[in-house]
Scaffold this motif. Sequence first.
Motif, PDB file in Angstrom:
ATOM      1  N   LEU A 145       0.849  -1.345  -0.048  1.00  0.00           N
ATOM      2  CA  LEU A 145      -0.107   0.054   0.100  1.00  0.00           C
ATOM      3  C   LEU A 145       0.642   1.161  -0.141  1.00  0.00           C
ATOM      4  O   LEU A 145       0.433   2.308  -0.614  1.00  0.00           O
ATOM      5  CB  LEU A 145      -0.956  -0.053   1.173  1.00  0.00           C
ATOM      6  CG  LEU A 145      -2.250  -0.770   1.263  1.00  0.00           C
ATOM      7  CD1 LEU A 145      -2.897  -0.595   2.334  1.00  0.00           C
ATOM      8  CD2 LEU A 145      -3.234  -0.531   0.004  1.00  0.00           C
ATOM      9  N   HIS A 498      -1.732   5.753  -6.388  1.00  0.00           N
ATOM     10  CA  HIS A 498      -1.775   4.577  -5.505  1.00  0.00           C
ATOM     11  C   HIS A 498      -1.373   4.925  -4.299  1.00  0.00           C
ATOM     12  O   HIS A 498      -0.266   5.835  -4.200  1.00  0.00           O
ATOM     13  CB  HIS A 498      -0.704   3.582  -6.136  1.00  0.00           C
ATOM     14  CG  HIS A 498      -0.594   2.425  -5.188  1.00  0.00           C
ATOM     15  ND1 HIS A 498      -1.633   1.328  -5.012  1.00  0.00           N
ATOM     16  CD2 HIS A 498       0.461   2.102  -4.243  1.00  0.00           C
ATOM     17  CE1 HIS A 498      -1.215   0.638  -4.278  1.00  0.00           C
ATOM     18  NE2 HIS A 498      -0.062   0.813  -3.812  1.00  0.00           N
ATOM     19  N   PRO A 499      -1.822   4.423  -3.163  1.00  0.00           N
ATOM     20  CA  PRO A 499      -2.757   3.491  -2.908  1.00  0.00           C
ATOM     21  C   PRO A 499      -4.180   4.077  -3.021  1.00  0.00           C
ATOM     22  O   PRO A 499      -5.098   3.118  -3.234  1.00  0.00           O
ATOM     23  CB  PRO A 499      -2.601   2.962  -1.687  1.00  0.00           C
ATOM     24  CG  PRO A 499      -2.180   4.167  -0.635  1.00  0.00           C
ATOM     25  CD  PRO A 499      -1.184   4.914  -1.904  1.00  0.00           C
TER      26      PRO A 499
END
Length: 527
Positions: A145, A498-499
């Motif tokens: 993550l 991301h995340p």
Amino acid sequence: MANNYDVVVMGAGHNGLIAACYLAKAGKKVMVLERQAFPGGGVVTQEINTPGYKHDLHSSVHIMIQGNPMIREDELGLFSRFGLKYNYSDVPYASIFADNTALITYKDLDRSCEAIARLSAKDAETYREFAERSMRMMPMFVSGLYSPPLPMGPFVAMLDSSDEGREMLDAMSRSSLDIIDSAFENDRVKMHLLKLVTENLQMPDELGTGMGIYLMPGIIHTYGVSQPVGGSGALTDSLVKCLETYGGELRCNAEVSKVLVSSGRAVGLRLADGEEYLGKDAVIGSMHPHKLRAFVEEVEEPILKRAERVNTSTFSLFVSHYDLKSPVKYYAGDEIETATMLEYYQFDTLAEMLDDFDHLRRGRLPERPLTGGSDESHANPDRVPPGAGMFHAITMSPYKLADGGAARWDEIKEEVADKNLAAYRKFTPSLTDDNIIMRSSWSPLDMERSSPNSFVNGDMHGAAPFMYQTVGHRPTPDLGQYTVPGIDRLYLCGPFMHPGGGVYGAGRATAIRVFDELDIDFDKVVS
């Protein structure tokens, strides 16, 4: 005359500041340029109504950042050196139903299952299985993550190589509603869990969003849910102190108009007034994919077109901030006051809840507002004058109204705030006219205005959390590695990367990408 730095950063949201702090800690000369008069972006606490009342303008609860090594391992010294503190409640999340009874998710899993068992013994067993599985998956989740993601192909191949991975892949393809509705039997339990995952600005029935129900229980029961002492902006304050301690600089009221590119390489930023800041090693920009064309002329057209097709979330938020003479009490009882996240239900069944979300999808305001919020002074009384209270009222709302589009929000904002207030009054005796000192409201259009380069279409999370906009494809396959093809040394950060959106501390992953390309040992810098 240009100002010379190693790294220049466009945007002092928490992601830009985090990336800047890691680079400054590595010894780089860093300048952060911010359009507004204050840093923080969506992580800001201010006295916006009455002196002494400190409101969170956007983010309030910090959930997903709790698993970030920046927090867990204090990589930047935000706790040990720069004053950051978090309040962790024993009650991370609670729901108050239309009859003023409540369902509480405690940090303690056993107590949570006991609460669910009062509604359904079978659902309590099912929730325990979900939560324990989620907690077992936490190390795998966390490892991916907060650092640059795998490209989508290798990511899917990795998941497809194990039973556990295939289960995750299946969840990523489904909707939260599909997963929860098939696993649980009681409507109130279903609504309680679904409303939690919709905090990520996702519809319950949107395909490609089901991963939330796998992530949330693990985060809640492993790390907890929290708010910074002093308000959400305390995270920003600690980051600014960190940046300046390591020699970095921050300049506010400095609106960037263009990324400077020379011979296919980003070399700096130009302000709206023409002043230029050069970065010999890197340029980092908080530029929503829809805005990339406006800032970087040299990007190839196919990349820009794919960026402009990025889908933002289906709905946004309408927020009202109340200054109160006394704290909020609830008909549901005193224990609810300790909840960090609190949801209110104007309906009795799951079908009614789904009908109300359907209104948002079509640009309509539901007759039964989809509401959440709380008095944040219960956990942090220093945010208000002695004996006083405050209320942070959050209502899920469409950005583009079916009747009049987004521009109509300026016309109906106070009318909508009044309607939302009437809904909240069903749950508390404390929001009476004689207890309210002042109120201010922010519509989805106001959200976009506050951060036009990140909160496009009023989406504070930058881009919708659909599977095709996750991991290495967030926001697009071209941009998913925090770089812009064809433009060397230009890096992206923001909620659209991301995340995902919200307070993840995603600037850490941008920093890792820059470290890799500058051949700096990230682990050595943070150890």
